[in-house]
Design an enzyme around this catalytic site. Structure first.
Site, PDB file in Angstrom:
ATOM      1  CE  LYS A 264      27.265 -43.056  11.691  1.00 29.63           C
ATOM      2  NZ  LYS A 264      27.054 -41.774  11.109  1.00 29.63           N
TER       3      LYS A 264
ATOM      4  CB  CYS B  85      42.545 -42.890  -3.533  1.00 25.48           C
ATOM      5  SG  CYS B  85      41.699 -44.074  -4.568  1.00 25.48           S
TER       6      CYS B  85
ATOM      7  CD  GLU C 114      24.080 -39.808  11.333  1.00 23.13           C
ATOM      8  OE1 GLU C 114      23.787 -39.729  10.131  1.00 23.13           O
ATOM      9  OE2 GLU C 114      25.231 -40.054  11.723  1.00 23.13           O
TER      10      GLU C 114
ATOM     11  CD  GLU D  13      28.013 -44.882   8.230  1.00 25.99           C
ATOM     12  OE1 GLU D  13      28.437 -44.559   7.124  1.00 25.99           O
ATOM     13  OE2 GLU D  13      27.790 -44.048   9.131  1.00 25.99           O
TER      14      GLU D  13
ATOM     15  CG  HIS E 133       1.593 -43.924   4.597  1.00 23.30           C
ATOM     16  ND1 HIS E 133       0.270 -43.961   4.207  1.00 23.30           N
ATOM     17  CD2 HIS E 133       1.683 -42.949   5.526  1.00 23.30           C
ATOM     18  CE1 HIS E 133      -0.405 -43.015   4.860  1.00 23.30           C
ATOM     19  NE2 HIS E 133       0.435 -42.392   5.681  1.00 23.30           N
TER      20      HIS E 133
ATOM     21  NE  ARG F  36      42.142 -39.149   0.953  1.00 26.03           N
ATOM     22  CZ  ARG F  36      41.477 -38.026   0.804  1.00 26.03           C
ATOM     23  NH1 ARG F  36      41.185 -37.308   1.853  1.00 26.03           N
ATOM     24  NH2 ARG F  36      41.111 -37.611  -0.386  1.00 26.03           N
TER      25      ARG F  36
ATOM     26  CD1 TRP G 299      36.472 -46.934  -0.781  1.00 30.11           C
ATOM     27  CD2 TRP G 299      35.912 -45.923  -2.690  1.00 30.11           C
ATOM     28  NE1 TRP G 299      35.107 -47.022  -0.926  1.00 30.11           N
ATOM     29  CE2 TRP G 299      34.733 -46.414  -2.084  1.00 30.11           C
ATOM     30  CE3 TRP G 299      35.808 -45.242  -3.906  1.00 30.11           C
ATOM     31  CZ2 TRP G 299      33.468 -46.257  -2.645  1.00 30.11           C
ATOM     32  CZ3 TRP G 299      34.549 -45.088  -4.465  1.00 30.11           C
ATOM     33  CH2 TRP G 299      33.407 -45.586  -3.842  1.00 30.11           C
TER      34      TRP G 299
ATOM     35  CG  ASN H 165      42.052 -39.024  -4.359  1.00 27.49           C
ATOM     36  OD1 ASN H 165      41.032 -39.651  -4.608  1.00 27.49           O
ATOM     37  ND2 ASN H 165      42.074 -38.027  -3.501  1.00 27.49           N
ATOM     38  N   GLY H 166      41.079 -39.821  -7.665  1.00 24.10           N
ATOM     39  CA  GLY H 166      40.134 -39.105  -8.521  1.00 24.10           C
ATOM     40  C   GLY H 166      39.610 -40.044  -9.587  1.00 24.10           C
TER      41      GLY H 166
ATOM     42  CE  LYS I 276      35.656 -39.194   9.025  1.00 23.20           C
ATOM     43  NZ  LYS I 276      34.267 -39.590   9.250  1.00 23.20           N
TER      44      LYS I 276
HETATM   45  C1  G6P Z   1      31.081 -40.639   3.391  1.00 22.86           C
HETATM   46  C2  G6P Z   1      31.363 -40.906   4.853  1.00 22.86           C
HETATM   47  C3  G6P Z   1      30.243 -40.349   5.706  1.00 22.86           C
HETATM   48  C4  G6P Z   1      30.040 -38.872   5.417  1.00 22.86           C
HETATM   49  C5  G6P Z   1      29.802 -38.626   3.927  1.00 22.86           C
HETATM   50  C6  G6P Z   1      29.841 -37.140   3.601  1.00 22.86           C
HETATM   51  O1  G6P Z   1      29.998 -41.385   2.985  1.00 22.86           O
HETATM   52  O2  G6P Z   1      31.515 -42.299   5.069  1.00 22.86           O
HETATM   53  O3  G6P Z   1      30.563 -40.516   7.073  1.00 22.86           O
HETATM   54  O4  G6P Z   1      28.936 -38.410   6.137  1.00 22.86           O
HETATM   55  O5  G6P Z   1      30.834 -39.245   3.163  1.00 22.86           O
HETATM   56  O6  G6P Z   1      31.125 -36.659   3.859  1.00 22.86           O
HETATM   57  P1  G6P Z   1      31.469 -35.174   4.235  1.00 22.86           P
HETATM   58  O7  G6P Z   1      32.939 -35.184   4.472  1.00 22.86           O
HETATM   59  O8  G6P Z   1      31.091 -34.350   3.043  1.00 22.86           O
HETATM   60  O9  G6P Z   1      30.698 -34.788   5.435  1.00 22.86           O
END
Ligand code: G6P
Length: 614
Positions: free
Chosen positions: A491, A2, A487, A494, A510, A27, A74, A100-101, A609
């Site tokens: 990627k 948010c 990672e 997501e 396994h 956000r 969000w 937001n929260g 994000k």
């Molecule tokens: C969300 C974002 C990710 C990020 C994660 C942790 O899931 O979509 O891209 O890695 O949060 O966020 P931070 O700001 O703590 O690195």
């Protein structure tokens, strides 16, 4: 999680609010809304969907106002629809609120308010706040800011709030606990944002609200901040906003994510700038100097983080254990905080976060502090909650990252962690000078090597065409390349919504090996490594089951290249630094696959994000 924007002053509020929301859309983008102060009335406009939908919706409405609050959501409580979109109004339509929260005790509060006759329009936790405030305002006959303060005394959870009242046009009440909120001051006007992005265009003079603050802004009036608990007045602490407007633009790239992938040579250089003095054999991270002895003598490091930052933490485990010989545990912050972990005073907790606002990471930091451990932060956003909650730390200086999928923040985090490991290792004497020089030399070359890999963009784009109709993918890596496999898989899933799993190569047999058939793409990180031969065997195991191999190899490799269906060659570097370059083709691959599948790369579905809720 948010985004909040607010404005009050003599300019037209709506364009400022909409532009601000667009900058905060990373956000959350489930719905958007705005409440405008129009004479002695509040104009409320909200709808499901993106900020652009809201703007379209408002195109034929009366949006004239010189104060307003705006929100991009969000969804947590209640599905993403217009009803649940913020702002929420009090029953008499005189108070509008955005949040937001999460209000954790909202069910108890809601029940109580309903028993007193309040009717709810939405399924959100937020709506209880506006009714609760109105209830106190009417009953106690106190100024609205005092009603807000009293109401928040009974609220459990986290919030950044902005409140507009019809009775007091132009005045905006703000409150913060656990979610970020900053106020910028202009020429007799105030700008408010969840971060600096909606503010930077107008002013760089800002106050970061702290937990427990209730603030009141109104044009031509001084900012007033009081404490929620004791009502004590607080002197605002004005700071310079460390952000440039140009950093927030796409700069000719089709997506922020692509721009940020291509910014990595610079981001890595910036994260090293001023910290590496090759002639003098010194790596120095100004922010942690005072704590380096503590770090050198630490019983162990516990790294806490979420998402991509957690993967940077996994890379750091190899770095710290190998060169600084300090035991490391890497934990998802969300698990760490709730499992009653053993934390000793001589432990050093390293919290990694791009945004510095991730709720679980912040909570893990608070827990570690209560137990007396030293807490070091690594984060990208200057002035964020994490930066202020830790004993010391280092910024990554990657510049604003707007694409929801993290790219340049990851490589900048790994760079800073490498510098940290090198600095401690030299001081501890666990790394021979020759090795130290060798690693530093390689580190300095990384930006150029990343550049070289970026030139392979077209080749990687071509390879991505073979992924478009896949439903699954497996990523394999060993040692330092294992976190890169995780990672790479993250990627892909997501942004392209293809199910992907990262695995340590040897663990494949396994379980995941059962999934392999001629349809399964297996992306293998097979760069020059101590375990290279073992990786070759793992590739054979995949080929024997007709899996399709996409390999990332060191330039000049012929063995794995010949075994692969597609192969991406990257430059050589020292093994410990490999993640800094081996992640790049995986970022590009995920990007192109997602674009080909028509996905919204910068704003993938259901994600945000900055995850400032648990
Ligand atoms: C969300 C974002 C990710 C990020 C994660 C942790 O899931 O979509 O891209 O890695 O949060 O966020 P931070 O700001 O703590 O690195």
């Amino acid at each position: 999680m948010c985004g909040i924007v607010a404005y009050t002053g003599s300019n037209e509020a709506y364009p400022i609010l909409i532009k601000g929301l667009k900058r905060l859309e990373y956000r959350g983008y489930d719905s958007a809304g705005v409440a405008l102060s129009q004479g002695n009335k509040i104009g409320l406009y909200k709808c499901r969907g993106r900020v652009a939908d809201l703007d379209l919706f408002c195109s034929d409405k009366d949006i004239k106002a010189c104060a307003g609050i705006a929100h991009t959501r969000w969804a947590t409580h209640g599905e993403p629809n217009t009803q649940n979109a913020h702002p929420h109004l009090s029953e008499d339509g005189k108070i509008a609120l955005i949040h937001n929260g999460i209000v954790e005790n909202y069910l108890v509060l809601k029940k109580e308010l309903m028993s007193r006759g309040y009717k709810f329009q939405s399924n959100t936790d937020t709506e209880v706040l506006v009714h609760l405030i109105q209830d106190i305002f009417v009953k106690e006959q106190v100024p609205l800011e005092e009603a807000v303060r009293i109401a928040l005394g009974g609220v459990v959870g986290t919030y950044a709030l902005a409140i507009l009242s019809a009775d007091n046009p132009g005045q905006i009440i703000l409150a913060k606990k656990g979610s970020p909120l900053l106020i910028g001051i202009g020429d007799n006007e105030y700008y408010v944002g969840s971060d600096g992005a909606p503010i930077v265009e107008y002013t760089k003079k800002v106050v970061y609200l702290e937990d427990g603050d209730v603030a009141v802004v109104a044009p031509q009036k001084k900012l007033v901040i009081r404490n929620i608990n004791d009502n004590a007045k607080k002197r605002p602490y004005w700071q310079k906003l460390e952000m440039n407007l140009e950093q927030l633009e796409k700069d000719g790239f089709e997506h922020y994510m692509l721009k940020e992938i291509f910014e990595q040579p610079k981001a890595i250089r910036d994260s090293m700038r001023g910290r590496l003095n090759v002639q003098k054999d010194v790596v120095s991270l100004g922010g942690i100097i005072e704590y380096e002895t503590k770090m050198m003598n630490a019983r162990r490091f516990i790294i806490v983080a979420c998402g991509t930052s957690y993967h940077a933490g996994l890379v750091a485990e190899y770095l710290f254990e190998n060169i600084a010989r300090i035991p490391v545990e890497v934990e998802y912050a969300s698990e760490f905080r709730y499992r009653n972990p053993l934390i000793y005073e001589d432990d050093v907790i390293i919290a990694i976060s791009q945004s510095g606002e991730t709720a679980d990471t912040i909570a893990a930091v608070e827990l570690a502090k209560r137990k007396g451990a030293t807490v070091i932060g690594i984060c990208n956003v200057v002035g964020s909650t994490l930066a202020r909650a830790t004993n010391a730390g280092s910024y990554t200086h990657a510049g604003p990252e707007i694409g929801v999928a993290s790219t340049k923040a990851f490589t900048a985090q790994v760079t800073v962690l490498t510098l940290m490991a090198l600095s401690i290792a030299r001081k501890k004497g666990t790394l021979a000078l020759s090795e130290y020089h060798q690693i530093i030399g390689c580190l300095e070359d990384i930006p150029e090597k990343v550049n070289e890999i970026l030139q392979l963009d077209d080749i990687i784009k071509d390879i991505s065409t073979h992924f478009v109709n896949k439903r699954n993918a497996i990523y394999l890596g060993r040692g330092v390349n294992y976190p890169v496999a995780l990672e790479g898989a993250l990627k892909l899933k997501e942004i392209s919504y293809i199910h992907a799993e990262g695995y340590p190569s040897a663990e494949m047999k396994h379980g995941p090996i059962a999934l392999i058939d001629e349809e399964m793409p297996v992306i293998v990180l097979a760069t020059e490594q101590e375990t290279y031969e073992k990786t070759v065997s793992n590739i054979q195991e995949v080929i024997a089951r007709k899996g399709r191999i996409i390999s990332i190899v060191t330039k000049g490799d012929t063995l794995v290249k010949e075994m692969s269906n597609y192969c991406i060659e990257i430059p050589a570097t020292t093994e410990l630094l490999t993640p800094l370059i081996s992640c790049i083709p995986l970022q590009l691959l995920a990007y192109h696959v997602a674009v080909l599948r028509g996905c919204n790369v910068d704003k993938p579905r259901n994600l945000a994000k900055s995850v400032s809720v648990e």
